[in-house]
Design a protein around this motif. Structure first.
Motif, short mmCIF file in Angstrom:
data_model
loop_
_atom_site.label_atom_id
_atom_site.label_comp_id
_atom_site.label_asym_id
_atom_site.label_seq_id
_atom_site.Cartn_x
_atom_site.Cartn_y
_atom_site.Cartn_z
N PHE A 146 9.21 -56.73 75.57
CA PHE A 146 9.94 -56.74 74.30
C PHE A 146 9.72 -55.46 73.51
O PHE A 146 10.66 -54.85 73.01
CB PHE A 146 9.50 -57.95 73.46
CG PHE A 146 10.15 -57.99 72.10
CD1 PHE A 146 11.45 -58.45 71.95
CD2 PHE A 146 9.45 -57.56 70.98
CE1 PHE A 146 12.05 -58.48 70.71
CE2 PHE A 146 10.05 -57.59 69.72
CZ PHE A 146 11.34 -58.05 69.59
N GLY A 147 8.47 -55.05 73.38
CA GLY A 147 8.18 -53.85 72.60
C GLY A 147 8.71 -52.59 73.24
O GLY A 147 9.05 -51.61 72.56
N TYR A 148 8.78 -52.59 74.57
CA TYR A 148 9.20 -51.38 75.28
C TYR A 148 10.72 -51.23 75.31
O TYR A 148 11.24 -50.14 75.17
CB TYR A 148 8.65 -51.43 76.70
CG TYR A 148 9.12 -50.32 77.60
CD1 TYR A 148 8.60 -49.04 77.48
CD2 TYR A 148 10.10 -50.55 78.56
CE1 TYR A 148 9.04 -48.02 78.30
CE2 TYR A 148 10.53 -49.54 79.39
CZ TYR A 148 10.00 -48.27 79.25
OH TYR A 148 10.43 -47.26 80.05
N TYR A 149 11.44 -52.33 75.49
CA TYR A 149 12.88 -52.23 75.68
C TYR A 149 13.66 -52.88 74.54
O TYR A 149 14.46 -52.22 73.87
CB TYR A 149 13.26 -52.87 77.01
CG TYR A 149 14.75 -52.81 77.29
CD1 TYR A 149 15.33 -51.64 77.77
CD2 TYR A 149 15.57 -53.91 77.07
CE1 TYR A 149 16.68 -51.57 78.03
CE2 TYR A 149 16.93 -53.85 77.33
CZ TYR A 149 17.48 -52.69 77.81
OH TYR A 149 18.82 -52.63 78.05
N TRP A 150 13.43 -54.15 74.29
CA TRP A 150 14.28 -54.88 73.35
C TRP A 150 14.08 -54.41 71.92
O TRP A 150 15.06 -54.30 71.16
CB TRP A 150 14.01 -56.37 73.47
CG TRP A 150 14.39 -56.91 74.81
CD1 TRP A 150 13.56 -57.30 75.81
CD2 TRP A 150 15.73 -57.08 75.31
NE1 TRP A 150 14.28 -57.71 76.91
CE2 TRP A 150 15.62 -57.59 76.64
CE3 TRP A 150 17.00 -56.85 74.77
CZ2 TRP A 150 16.73 -57.88 77.41
CZ3 TRP A 150 18.10 -57.14 75.55
CH2 TRP A 150 17.97 -57.64 76.85
N LEU A 151 12.84 -54.14 71.53
CA LEU A 151 12.61 -53.65 70.17
C LEU A 151 13.26 -52.29 69.98
O LEU A 151 13.87 -52.01 68.93
CB LEU A 151 11.10 -53.58 69.89
CG LEU A 151 10.72 -53.11 68.48
CD1 LEU A 151 11.30 -54.05 67.43
CD2 LEU A 151 9.21 -53.03 68.35
N ARG A 152 13.14 -51.44 70.98
CA ARG A 152 13.79 -50.13 70.88
C ARG A 152 15.31 -50.27 70.85
O ARG A 152 16.00 -49.52 70.15
CB ARG A 152 13.38 -49.25 72.05
CG ARG A 152 11.96 -48.76 71.98
CD ARG A 152 11.77 -47.50 72.77
NE ARG A 152 12.17 -47.65 74.16
CZ ARG A 152 12.40 -46.63 74.98
NH1 ARG A 152 12.29 -45.40 74.53
NH2 ARG A 152 12.74 -46.83 76.23
N PRO B 125 17.27 -42.95 82.84
CA PRO B 125 16.79 -43.37 81.53
C PRO B 125 17.38 -44.71 81.12
O PRO B 125 18.28 -45.24 81.76
CB PRO B 125 17.25 -42.23 80.61
CG PRO B 125 18.41 -41.63 81.30
CD PRO B 125 18.20 -41.83 82.76
N ASP B 126 16.89 -45.23 80.02
CA ASP B 126 17.36 -46.52 79.55
C ASP B 126 18.85 -46.47 79.26
O ASP B 126 19.35 -45.51 78.67
CB ASP B 126 16.60 -46.93 78.29
CG ASP B 126 15.11 -47.00 78.55
OD1 ASP B 126 14.75 -47.09 79.71
OD2 ASP B 126 14.35 -46.96 77.57
N PRO B 127 19.61 -47.53 79.61
CA PRO B 127 21.04 -47.53 79.33
C PRO B 127 21.36 -47.56 77.85
O PRO B 127 22.47 -47.21 77.45
CB PRO B 127 21.52 -48.81 80.04
CG PRO B 127 20.30 -49.65 80.19
CD PRO B 127 19.17 -48.70 80.35
#
Length: 578
Positions: free
Chosen positions: A281-287, A366-368
């Motif tokens: 959550f902190g790595y992907y969803w929060l960002r 990288p992240d989408p």
């Protein structure tokens, strides 16, 4: 049929000779234990091995380690240790080394882990583990015992005969005492300090003990034990066994390696990376939430920025914030890099550097949410219309994010500490932003050092130079007064942002992609240095220190002054001297 399948599976992985389990459990916390073992199998087993055979090997390893009932996230320390062992026995090694497999575990977990290792040894493998002060239950599970003190052998033989050896040497184990505690008491000189501290207590004054260690120092006990061992039958038996093994001709065991193709390794690691991101959550969803909020803020503040006179600087500020903020947010991937590198540390011993290439490929995408962020901002702000202009913006944003991630990977290879790595990465980013050409125009940046070479090293500089051309070139802006002529974008690029319009924006994009390659190569070089050069340097320094200490002792012994000249003749002293 099942027995035949097991033999076939064993034949696929019979080549590997040795494996090593580190003391730390370097596992990815977002994956279940079954997923961890399955990904390990996909990364290491040959591509030609059928999927059913791989799954059968994974299930067999899970059952062998007793993990069939605890395959969920959030397991205990003992279960994590068993998963770490399962990752290594997956390749069916003949020789298994373990560094303190019971360290940090409670007595029950330590017993279960040791019992599992005993089962592996009964299955035809050789298991060698370093253990510090095991409980009496754990100690009874070992077949052989090798005691070391100061680099010298104190005892080597069957564990069941260790108590008899110490008794014969004059140091019997007292009743109701754990044998391993007694052995440690005999060879650890730190207990002399404890004995000296307790020597003056009231309790010890009235206690009487038959323990011979109470009458001599640990150093003397060690000297006696080492001397007794060197003249005992235990030493003769060990030497005979070593001589027999030395005469046997056979193949040299190696650490093996991954039998999976590079393409499969890259695909598996990329898939695992996306799963890891989606579950954190902190790595992907929060960002992602932060990106959505910032996208709405930028889109509404610069909504339909237009071509008015005030929009000239607004477009420059918007581009500077977009490329500065998005790349700065990429620093948040640093903890994931460190976690993945620790997770691959064990595999690095047999993968010979390929696993770090896997890291490079696995993190290449990288992240989408970066692309979604750029897409929304571009059309809300209504930057330069046209597909090619939009394509350049997306590619430049992608390249900038990938450059930052590559830079953070290089930093992670040198500084595997979350806080220090993020601070250093943020500091480098801040310096690069200062010389990007927005906060201080390119011609005004001091040329020694800051202009040359810092601004050219900064990827922000190339990203902004290219985006300014991509957005302003070809547009016409209103002047301060409607009666004044309109201002072409080329004039603004040359006179306001001090950009050479003759240089193609695609050259700036090419520089960004070349920086990706440079940072990835730097990451690989640093990894190879840490794996190959650093241990050799540390070993060389350690050997030099040992040699210097020995030489210093010899010199001090040779220069030790005699006390004969300072001895006072009692007959020559005055009679009235007290």
């Amino acid at each position: 049929m099942r027995q035949r399948r097991q033999n076939k599976v064993g034949g696929w992985v019979e080549q590997r000779g040795a494996a090593y389990v580190t003391q730390d459990d370097n596992l990815i916390g977002t994956l279940t234990e079954r997923e961890t073992i399955s990904y390990s199998a996909r990364l290491r087993l040959p591509d030609k091995m059928p999927r059913e055979e791989k799954q059968a090997l994974v299930e067999g390893t899970i059952i062998e380690m007793g993990l069939q009932d605890c395959l969920t996230r959030g397991i205990s320390g003992g279960e994590k240790r068993r998963v770490s062992i399962a990752l290594e026995i997956l390749m069916r090694p003949r020789l298994l080394f373990l560094d303190e497999p019971t360290s940090g575990l409670d007595s029950a977990s330590a017993f279960f882990v040791t019992q599992t290792l005993r089962g592996l040894a009964r299955d035809g493998r050789t298991v060698i583990a370093s253990v510090h002060q095991p409980s009496s239950e754990v100690f009874t599970l070992f077949d052989c015992l090798y005691l070391l003190s100061g680099g010298k052998t104190v005892c080597f033989g069957k564990a069941s005969e260790a108590c008899e050896f110490f008794s014969q040497a004059g140091f019997p184990c007292p009743p109701m005492r754990n044998p391993s505690d007694h052995f440690l008491r005999c060879i650890n000189s730190d207990f002399d300090k404890v004995k000296a501290t307790l020597k003056g207590s009231m309790k010890t004054r009235f206690e009487r003990s038959d323990d011979p260690l109470e009458k001599i120092t640990t150093s003397e006990a060690m000297r006696r034990l080492i001397s007794y061992y060197q003249h005992s039958q235990y030493y003769i038996n060990a030497q005979q066994k070593v001589d027999e093994m030395a005469r046997v001709k056979g193949t040299v065991l190696d650490s093996g390696g991954s039998q999976t193709s590079f393409a499969m390794q890259a695909f598996t690691l990329t898939k695992r990376s996306f799963i890891n991101m989606s579950r954190d959550f902190g790595y992907y969803w929060l960002r992602l939430i932060i990106y959505i909020i910032v996208t709405l803020c930028i889109g509404t503040i610069y909504l339909n920025v237009g071509t008015g006179y005030s929009s000239i600087l607004a477009r420059g500020a918007c581009a500077s914030f977009i490329f500065g903020f998005v790349t700065f947010m990429s620093i948040g991937r640093f903890p994931s890099f460190v976690e993945d590198m620790k997770g691959e540390a064990q595999w690095a011993l047999w993968c010979a550097g390929v696993c770090h290439q896997q890291h490079t490929v696995g993190h290449a995408v990288p992240d989408p949410d970066h692309l979604h962020f750029g897409h929304a901002v571009y059309f809300m702000v209504r930057l330069h219309p046209g597909f090619m202009h939009y394509l350049f913006f997306v590619l430049a944003l992608y390249a900038s994010v990938t450059v930052v991630e590559s830079l953070m990977m290089a930093i992670a290879s040198v500084i595997p500490n979350f806080l220090m790595g993020i601070i250093i990465g943020a500091g480098i980013q801040g310096i690069f932003m200062l010389v990007s050409g927005y906060f201080r125009l390119p011609h005004d940046i001091p040329k020694p050092f800051w202009r040359y070479p810092m601004s050219y090293i900064s990827f922000h500089y190339w990203a902004l130079q290219g985006q300014y051309q991509n957005d302003l070139k070809g547009l016409v802006f209103n002047n301060q007064d409607d009666e004044l002529p309109k201002i072409p974008g080329e004039y603004i690029l040359e006179n306001v942002f001090q950009i050479d319009v003759n240089r193609s924006k695609w050259l700036d994009l090419a520089v960004l992609f070349s920086m990706i390659v440079i940072y990835r190569l730097l990451f690989f070089v640093m990894i190879k240095i840490s794996e190959d050069v650093t241990p050799w340097v540390r070993g060389y320094i350690a050997r030099r220190r040992v040699q210097n200490r020995r030489q210093r002792k010899v010199e001090l012994a040779a220069r030790s002054p005699s006390l004969r000249g300072y001895v006072v003749d009692v007959a020559s002293l005055p009679a009235d001297l007290p």
